[in-house]
Scaffold this active site. Sequence first.
Site, PDB file in Angstrom:
ATOM      1  N   PRO A 168      35.018  43.108  33.871  1.00  0.00           N
ATOM      2  CA  PRO A 168      35.000  44.332  34.686  1.00  0.00           C
ATOM      3  C   PRO A 168      35.520  44.172  36.109  1.00  0.00           C
ATOM      4  O   PRO A 168      35.255  45.018  36.956  1.00  0.00           O
ATOM      5  CB  PRO A 168      33.505  44.679  34.698  1.00  0.00           C
ATOM      6  CG  PRO A 168      32.824  43.357  34.672  1.00  0.00           C
ATOM      7  CD  PRO A 168      33.699  42.467  33.805  1.00  0.00           C
ATOM      8  N   CYS A 169      36.291  43.115  36.375  1.00  0.00           N
ATOM      9  CA  CYS A 169      36.671  42.839  37.765  1.00  0.00           C
ATOM     10  C   CYS A 169      37.498  43.952  38.392  1.00  0.00           C
ATOM     11  O   CYS A 169      37.489  44.110  39.614  1.00  0.00           O
ATOM     12  CB  CYS A 169      37.415  41.509  37.853  1.00  0.00           C
ATOM     13  SG  CYS A 169      38.864  41.388  36.801  1.00  0.00           S
ATOM     14  N   LYS A 170      38.229  44.731  37.587  1.00  0.00           N
ATOM     15  CA  LYS A 170      39.083  45.779  38.137  1.00  0.00           C
ATOM     16  C   LYS A 170      38.536  47.183  37.887  1.00  0.00           C
ATOM     17  O   LYS A 170      39.132  48.163  38.324  1.00  0.00           O
ATOM     18  CB  LYS A 170      40.488  45.682  37.522  1.00  0.00           C
ATOM     19  CG  LYS A 170      41.208  44.375  37.786  1.00  0.00           C
ATOM     20  CD  LYS A 170      41.579  44.216  39.240  1.00  0.00           C
ATOM     21  CE  LYS A 170      42.385  42.942  39.453  1.00  0.00           C
ATOM     22  NZ  LYS A 170      42.736  42.751  40.862  1.00  0.00           N
TER      23      LYS A 170
END
Length: 366
Positions: free
Chosen positions: A286-288
């Site tokens: 989910p980093c972006k």
Amino acid sequence: MEAHKGKQDIFIVQVLITPTFVELNHIYPPIRLLSPPSISSNPSIKFDKTQAPPTLFIYIASYNTPDYQTTLHKSTMLHVRAAASSLREYLTPVSNTSTFRTTGEITPDEFVKAGDYLVEKFPTWSWASASKSKVRDFLPPDKQVLVTRHVPSHVRASTVSGPVTLGEEEDGWTSFGVANTKDADGDDTEEIAEIADSDFEELDDDDDDAAEAPATATDHRTYNLYIAYSTSYRVPKMFLSGYSPEGSPLTPEDMFEDIIPEYRDKTVTIERPTFQDNITMVAIHPCKHANVMRVLMERVEAKGDKDITRGVAKLGVADADDGEGEEEWEEVENSAMRVDQYLVTFLKFIASVTPGIEHDYTMSAL
């Protein structure tokens, strides 16, 4: 270690855990930290809580390396990234301050509201509890994770007209999705805007082409999809669990075939989910997510677009009120997207990553 002969060097691999991505760096030249006899008596992983952001130092033994470099196998890198992700999830405190409008992040309470909305409007999704040892006390016991089951997939992602791009420009979703060394607030943001500007028309065209392609029985797969809450990134996190035509669990390598190549290579992890014991799943990192959601919301407001799901056919949901067989989705009542509608847009975003998974199934598939 007895099977190895020759000189032993110890390398440090630095795992830098930031709010944007996990960066792996080799530190050269090698530092002779421990002599072989003392390795077993020392921890292999150190965590320095005084660092901001947190940093992991993992010791990796390397043998016969005259050029003082070591190459980690791809699967090793995936597991290191997954371990770092799990540790970051464990260490990050829960935030109850709403920054939905400004950052694209949501609180646990907002996640529950968005999940309730999704379940009400699209009944193929439902809430589920977690394994006893995985219950998270900041979520209701019966609302630990969202799940939809038996989602079919007849074609692999790489066969859906090649890499999926979502805008008319050369740089589309695929280049944005990679967690690389770009400035998280620079070029990536511009590419996110291109994604948000598009109506996903090209994705729909690709889906139509894929539907016409012949599929054999061996191509058929089914997926259980899970949406959990990530405390470290304060956004939803998608987990996938796939099955063969015979009902056997797919390997991570098999499931990678159903994620667009440019995304799977850099921002997909293999990890134990936060809600279930004794199982390994593929997770879309989910980093972006927060940046994507923030820009999508800004575009909805700027356009005054009331239909946040226009042009999307594959979201793993079936509208209970849809009696005409058309792709009619819930409309935003105002120009600004409400927080309870967050997951509808999130699934629009995820659909572009897994174009081969046919989310437009009906209730009869359950």
